[in-house]
Design a protein around this motif. Sequence first.
Motif, short mmCIF file in Angstrom:
data_model
loop_
_atom_site.label_atom_id
_atom_site.label_comp_id
_atom_site.label_asym_id
_atom_site.label_seq_id
_atom_site.Cartn_x
_atom_site.Cartn_y
_atom_site.Cartn_z
N GLN A 52 7.90 2.81 -12.12
CA GLN A 52 8.62 3.86 -11.40
C GLN A 52 9.80 3.30 -10.61
O GLN A 52 10.82 3.97 -10.44
N TRP A 108 17.12 6.70 -9.77
CA TRP A 108 17.85 7.97 -9.81
C TRP A 108 16.92 9.19 -9.68
O TRP A 108 17.40 10.31 -9.56
N SER A 109 15.60 8.96 -9.73
CA SER A 109 14.66 10.08 -9.70
C SER A 109 13.64 9.88 -8.58
O SER A 109 13.17 8.77 -8.35
N ASP A 110 13.31 10.99 -7.90
CA ASP A 110 12.25 10.94 -6.88
C ASP A 110 10.86 10.94 -7.50
O ASP A 110 9.89 10.53 -6.86
N ALA A 142 13.53 3.43 -12.00
CA ALA A 142 14.31 4.67 -12.12
C ALA A 142 14.68 5.18 -10.73
O ALA A 142 14.19 6.22 -10.27
N ARG A 150 20.50 11.25 -22.70
CA ARG A 150 19.25 10.74 -22.13
C ARG A 150 18.10 10.94 -23.11
O ARG A 150 18.29 11.46 -24.22
N GLU A 200 10.76 17.41 -22.24
CA GLU A 200 10.60 16.92 -20.89
C GLU A 200 11.38 15.61 -20.75
O GLU A 200 11.30 14.75 -21.63
N PRO A 201 12.13 15.41 -19.68
CA PRO A 201 12.94 14.19 -19.53
C PRO A 201 12.06 12.95 -19.34
O PRO A 201 10.99 13.02 -18.74
N ASP A 226 12.27 8.97 -17.95
CA ASP A 226 13.07 8.05 -17.15
C ASP A 226 12.79 6.58 -17.46
O ASP A 226 13.70 5.75 -17.38
N PRO A 237 9.88 9.77 -11.11
CA PRO A 237 10.21 9.30 -12.46
C PRO A 237 9.09 9.60 -13.46
O PRO A 237 7.91 9.44 -13.15
N ARG A 238 9.47 10.05 -14.65
CA ARG A 238 8.50 10.25 -15.72
C ARG A 238 8.46 8.97 -16.57
O ARG A 238 9.48 8.54 -17.10
N ARG A 281 20.63 6.08 -18.03
CA ARG A 281 19.81 7.29 -17.96
C ARG A 281 18.35 7.03 -18.33
O ARG A 281 17.52 7.93 -18.25
#
Length: 498
Positions: free
Chosen positions: A220, A225-227, A223, A269, A279-280, A282, A229-230, A317
Amino acid sequence: MRLFIVQAMFTEYRPTHGYDEYFCREQSAPRADLEPLLSSLGAMGLAELNRSHASASNLLRRLGATFRLNGSGLHGGERILPFDPLPRLIHRQEWSVLERGLVQRLEAIDQFLADVYGPQRILNDGVIPREDVESSQGWRPQMQDIAVPLNRWCHISGLDLIRDGDGTWRVLEDNLRCPSGVAYFLENRRVMKRLFPSLFQGRTVQPIDDYPSHLLRTLQDLAPWSDAPRVVLLTPGVFNSAYFEHSYLAQQMGIALVEGRDLICEDGRVWMRSTAGREPVDVIYRRIDDDFLDPNVFRRDSMLGVPGLIDAMRSGRVAIANAPGSGVADDKLIYAYVPAMIRYYLNEEPIIDNVPTYLCSRDDDRRYVLEHLNELVVKSVAEAGGYGMLIGPHASSEEIESFAVKIKAHPRNFIAQPTLQLSTVPSLSEGELYPCHVDLRPYVLRGKSDWVSPGGLTRVALKRGSLVVNSSQGGGCKDTWVVSDSAVTAGNQELVPC
């Protein structure tokens, strides 16, 4: 009475050469720090130890802790990784030094990877020959000038350590692409706690069951850029030899286990197909080799990877652990330069030394190797699993001559090392206690912070007299305990230092 019980169990145990981690040479005395364990073993007795060992194998089979030989099909080659119940002990004070040495080594390797895929200072300064890097099978020029999160390339590493005949720790090999074995490392402890609880008495053993949470946090971290992350784990599928581990780790982390066909690159991405739609994604914890990751960039015929993956990585991304191209640093020839990397990038001396290594690409080294093949271990720089290796003292004249021909034809493909007496640990072999050679693979996680597993996977050469610990060559594994120094019995007169 206690010492009598211990000696009765180990009456026939004779470590006759090298460094034994339980007993001084020729069993003159047990090592001073093993009194609680040896007392528990003595109270259990060899017959009960063998019965519990058989139960452990059955338990591992029920848990699905198997591996599959490559090319053996879905069921034909599936087997349990042989498990040995006598644990290996390392004291916390000693382990602290190894921890620092492992992190030091990986920091230098990360700086090396950022450098060779960037400004290439170490090559321009002549510290490492450019041709040695760019001729490596792990070299990926497609990764040139790609920024990686946190400037870290090796997020999950498994460095192989050995103890030589004097008991000195050395780095044998760097595994920096898709290091395997951690599921067995975790399951070994689970089995030991269930079937051999009495052996833990009198010891404070460092826990290891939080590895999956540390692994997830490390992934995690990649990434920022994400709060939320997947993260997904990318596997080649059920036919892969380590598929048990892939599914095990995904389940333990609570993340999706995916194959290449489950992912798609669109809008710059990566997305995962699901019943709820796209679903995105990360972070991808990849367990497939570089060549198969992205058919647009690497092997065009790959059916395992995701077209467009490297472009998504280049645009920042998606993060891939470990970063493609990391394999250049675990080339066995590049391994020989890691001490120089440590001095060049960190201005420090290595905390853990390499095994002395001859590079057959060098004229003087090659000449020496060819003249001493019957004394050396020769390794192919790009092979693993105990394949592509010559153990000179155990080789026939025909095998030695065959390797001489190979070395002369392709010298860059081979290194050689002295035949070390790997340390031994008592193990069950044919129902008896026998000194078997071991190595150790600790796991190091590097995201925003560093975390080193307390201990690691101890691999055992269960074939009597063998130096090859790889599972594909008949090796097994055992639990590794990092124990607190407070567990040492002070003033014990029965167990003395060697």
